[in-house]
Scaffold this active site. Structure first.
Site, PDB file in Angstrom:
ATOM      1  N   CYS A   1      11.610   0.693   8.105  1.00  0.00           N
ATOM      2  CA  CYS A   1      11.400   1.396   9.376  1.00  0.00           C
ATOM      3  C   CYS A   1      12.666   1.383  10.200  1.00  0.00           C
ATOM      4  O   CYS A   1      13.724   1.041   9.694  1.00  0.00           O
ATOM      5  CB  CYS A   1      10.245   0.776  10.164  1.00  0.00           C
ATOM      6  SG  CYS A   1      10.446  -0.964  10.516  1.00  0.00           S
TER       7      CYS A   1
ATOM      8  N   HIS B   1       4.554   2.902  17.980  1.00  0.00           N
ATOM      9  CA  HIS B   1       5.384   2.497  19.119  1.00  0.00           C
ATOM     10  C   HIS B   1       4.798   2.938  20.443  1.00  0.00           C
ATOM     11  O   HIS B   1       5.351   2.652  21.492  1.00  0.00           O
ATOM     12  CB  HIS B   1       6.806   3.036  18.940  1.00  0.00           C
ATOM     13  CG  HIS B   1       7.447   2.490  17.696  1.00  0.00           C
ATOM     14  ND1 HIS B   1       7.344   3.129  16.481  1.00  0.00           N
ATOM     15  CD2 HIS B   1       8.140   1.363  17.456  1.00  0.00           C
ATOM     16  CE1 HIS B   1       7.967   2.413  15.564  1.00  0.00           C
ATOM     17  NE2 HIS B   1       8.452   1.338  16.126  1.00  0.00           N
TER      18      HIS B   1
HETATM   19  N1  GLN Z   1       5.123  -6.901   8.001  1.00  0.00           N
HETATM   20  C1  GLN Z   1       5.769  -6.774   9.269  1.00  0.00           C
HETATM   21  C2  GLN Z   1       4.727  -6.484  10.349  1.00  0.00           C
HETATM   22  O1  GLN Z   1       3.802  -5.813  10.086  1.00  0.00           O
HETATM   23  C3  GLN Z   1       6.794  -5.671   9.254  1.00  0.00           C
HETATM   24  C4  GLN Z   1       7.525  -5.591  10.548  1.00  0.00           C
HETATM   25  C5  GLN Z   1       8.626  -4.574  10.577  1.00  0.00           C
HETATM   26  O2  GLN Z   1       8.652  -3.637   9.839  1.00  0.00           O
HETATM   27  N2  GLN Z   1       9.555  -4.737  11.440  1.00  0.00           N
HETATM   28  O3  GLN Z   1       4.853  -6.903  11.463  1.00  0.00           O
HETATM   29 ZN    ZN Z   2       8.220  -1.567  10.322  1.00  0.00          ZN
END
Ligand code: GLN
Ligand code: ZN
EC number: 2.1.1.14
Length: 762
Positions: free
Chosen positions: A651, A702
């Protein structure tokens, strides 16, 4: 008017406060608990104390205007009259500034993105055709007045026009912001004049963009812009600071102008030393030799740094000792670490230098250079002894780890081709088409926060903490079953942070108590410090995951963080290539996947959200990075059988530069942020030859907004235009940790309903 040269300085300093005083004051102000006067008093005291420390330590030029209520690029946008028009109605300048930074009920904030290849995030100014630049120099001038009144040899630091525009984005169909640099020149000239009139002898214009790929093409602009600014009659002496890499062709260009000084990072790219030594560019200028690493935490090799200064002494009119970049990226002081050192990391603290210790190193080096080494022989002796102790420490070299790595590398991955794996996994898992899942974390409930605080304060013991976390896990499993999600997660309640959690459990990492570094705004992180070979003493996640798995017949994903992300969010070793450190972390993660598999876990997700973050600033360096980064991920995930399904999650980025690497990770399933880019990522992946399963995020986590079932269906149908149903997963964009429970349940309900509707129509 040419100001006298100086000999020892740093390019910038941390600003959040040694005890995060600024964070508390600003957050208090946002909540209404601190008034404006209180906020300003805290800020002024922090500036005053910082300057006093720097002068007291012996710097003869002190960077000022490095203070910020939120971000230096936002400060620059405010200074240039380039805040977005949607905040213009907010009359109060401080509230307007905070609105641009974090939004209000009615105003969306500026976008935030990473500051070069650091973990600091800046706000991206928006430049439209309607932007009409105008100078608002109050902050810079006020800060200078304060510093001069305190008797500080102030050198105001301002982001330079090229970097400011290069980091801005065009909106409303406007062209490249860089094309508007001529509009900024009169403003910068005016600023220089006002600074000179107020008594500034020097000004520092930061131009880190010059070390990047984009900077390679800017040499002509550099000569023109700084030719123009340095031709101004009324101005302080100008220092142009480059950092985070070698200035490349910009060095010559800067040399051709009448600016007085250039700062060069001599740490990031060791070849920069020879480049500077070979170039006649700085014959009439002061060179700030950035020999003390501004962004990592190790004590400087003083002998080597002094030798570098010797090498460079003929290449400029004068030399000043400096840091490679601002000290914004390191914590305040090792001396603030007062608790006993954790088991396994005894003695490591002595190897470290944070901001305070680095300032002292600059002074010692400068004295060695100007007065001769005997003047500081005690300091050199101490530093050499510490370095020798570090180099000889057995924790830096664990043969068991290195031998195992060599063996595994020699035997290759051993997993079958992706297509074959998909067949056995499908058989074993028996999932419907378009399986639904989530990314790992569930909302951080009040109970989780209370349990953590209770444990820290000693009000509960470890057993009670585990009991409470298990209760959270049971709730999350039940919720997912009720919602009808196909592949479950345990919700990650036990993890404070996805990197720190693992660093605290791996040998070779040291956690700090007070090593806070600003990430953005008032958000600070305490990156772990990787100091030695990485050892996993025992399973780190297995008991949590098996607890969750035993509550349900549906598959529960094992959740791990990948090697690249663990390194990206830590301070790393400087005594071996990052690729080697990555493989050691990968080995520990690999061992964990094997243990999870043995415990009956059928799906394991290894998150690599930071894959894009370590991408080198220069295109020429990128293929090598992507090679080792993806190899390290495969090392971490190839210890399991073909019928154990490996997921990864990515991400936070535009993936354009790493799209090929995503395919090279060869995860069975990749979940990837996509909602905001409306599934365009899928076409990009296809073009890169990616043929494994993929879960493009079907809604943006978000924002608190709950997507309707129709919206999710529309996303899914769009995704099906690019990816066949037997390769498509259904999941949100990212983890749900920052969201509230109510909105999360509503959103997931719509997501599952949408998946079922689309499935029925296949
Ligand atoms: N597994 C993590 C979560 O769900 C992934 C977090 C992220 O992609 N920054 O919080
Ligand atoms: Zn993420």
């Amino acid at each position: 008017m040419t100001a006298p040269n100086f000999s020892r300085t740093v390019l910038g300093v941390p600003r959040i406060g040694p005890r995060r005083e600024l964070k508390r004051a600003i957050e208090g102000y946002w909540k209404g608990a601190v008034d404006r006067a209180g906020l300003e008093a805290t800020a002024a005291a922090l500036r005053r104390e910082e300057w006093a420390r720097l002068v007291g330590a012996g710097l003869d030029s002190v960077p000022t205007n490095t203070f910020s209520y939120y971000d230096q690029i936002l400060d620059t946008a405010a200074m240039l009259g380039a805040l977005p028009p949607r905040v213009a109605e907010i009359a109060d300048p401080v509230d307007r500034y905070f609105a641009a930074a974090r939004g209000t009920a009615t105003v969306t904030p500026l976008e935030m993105t990473k500051w070069f290849d650091t973990n600091y995030h800046y706000l991206v100014p928006e430049i439209s055709a309607a932007t009409s630049f105008a100078l608002h120099p109050e902050k810079v001038l006020g800060d200078l007045d304060e510093a001069l009144a305190q008797g500080v040899p102030a050198r105001p630091v301002v982001v330079g026009p090229l970097t400011f525009l290069a980091l801005s984005k065009a909106v409303d169909g406007a062209g490249d912001p860089l094309a508007r640099v001529d509009e900024l020149l009169p403003l910068y000239r005016e600023l220089l004049g006002r600074l000179a009139n107020r008594g500034a002898q020097w000004v520092q214009l930061d131009e880190p963009v010059l070390v990047t790929e984009a900077g390679l093409g800017l040499a002509e602009e550099v000569a023109r812009v700084y030719g123009d600014l340095s031709a101004a009659a009324n101005r302080p002496s100008i220092l142009v600071a480059t950092y985070f890499g070698s200035p490349g062709p910009s060095l010559e260009a800067l040399g051709s102008t009448r600016i007085e000084a250039v700062a060069v990072d001599l740490v990031t790219d060791p070849a920069a030393v020879d480049a500077v030594a070979a170039a006649p560019a700085l014959q009439d200028k002061l060179l700030l030799a950035g020999v003390v690493d501004g962004r990592n935490v190790w004590r400087t090799d003083l002998e080597k740094a002094l030798a570098t200064l010797g090498t460079l002494s003929g290449s400029a009119a004068a030399l000043a000792v400096s840091t490679s970049c601002s000290l914004l990226h390191v914590p305040y002081a090792v001396s603030a670490e007062t608790a006993p050192e954790p088991t396994g990391a005894e003695g490591v603290r002595a190897w470290l230098a944070f901001a305070e210790e680095k300032v002292a190193e600059v002074v010692v080096l400068s004295r060695a250079f100007t007065e001769g080494r005997p003047a500081v022989s005690a300091e050199f002796g101490r530093s050499a002894a510490v370095r020798a102790a570090r180099e000889g420490d057995p924790r830096l070299h664990d043969d068991a780890v290195r031998d195992r790595l060599r063996d595994i590398r020699a035997t290759g991955s051993g997993r079958a081709a992706a297509g074959e794996r998909a067949v056995v996994q499908r058989e074993r898992l028996g999932l419907p088409p378009l399986p639904t899942t989530t990314i790992g974390s569930y909302p951080q409930t009040g109970a989780i926060r209370v349990a953590r605080a209770d444990l820290r304060a000693g009000r509960i013991d470890e057993a009670e903490y585990v009991r409470r976390m298990r209760a959270e896990i049971a709730d999350v499993v039940k919720l997912q079953e009720d919602l009808g999600i196909d592949v479950l997660v345990h919700g990650e309640p036990e993890r404070n942070d996805m990197v720190q959690y693992f660093a605290e459990r791996l040998g070779g990492f040291l956690a700090t108590d007070n090593g806070w570094v600003q990430s953005y705004g008032t958000r600070c992180v305490r990156p772990p410090i990787l100091f030695g070979d990485v050892r996993r003493a025992e399973p780190m996640t297995v008991s949590w995951i098996t607890y969750a798995q035993n509550l349900t017949d549906r598959p529960v994903k094992g959740m791990l963080t990948g090697p690249v992300t663990i390194l990206a969010w830590s301070f790393v070793r400087d005594d071996q290539p990052l690729a080697d450190s990555a493989d050691q972390v990968a080995l520990a993660i690999r061992d964990e996947t094997v243990d999870l598999e043995e415990a009956g876990v059928r799906i394991i997700q290894v998150d690599e959200p930071a894959l894009r973050e370590l991408l080198p600033l220069l295109a020429a360096d990128r293929p090598a990075y992507l090679d080792w980064a993806t190899a390290s991920f495969r090392l971490s995930t190839s210890g399991v059988d073909d019928d154990t399904q490996i997921h990864t999650h990515l991400c936070y980025s535009e993936f354009g530069d790493v799209i090929g690497a995503i395919a090279d990770l060869d995860a069975d399933v990749t979940s990837i942020e996509a909602a905001r880019s409306r599934m365009e990522i899928l076409g990009d992946l296809n073009r890169a030859g990616f043929a494994n399963q993929v879960g493009p995020g079907v809604y943006d986590i978000h924002s608190p907004r709950v997507p309707t079932q129709d919206e999710v269906e529309a996303s899914l149908r769009a995704a099906l235009g690019a990816v066949p149903a037997d390769r498509l997963w259904v999941n949100p964009d990212c983890g749900l940790k920052t969201r509230g429970t109510e909105e999360t349940v509503a959103a997931l309900r719509n997501m599952v309903a949408a998946a079922e509707a689309v499935r029925a129509s296949l």
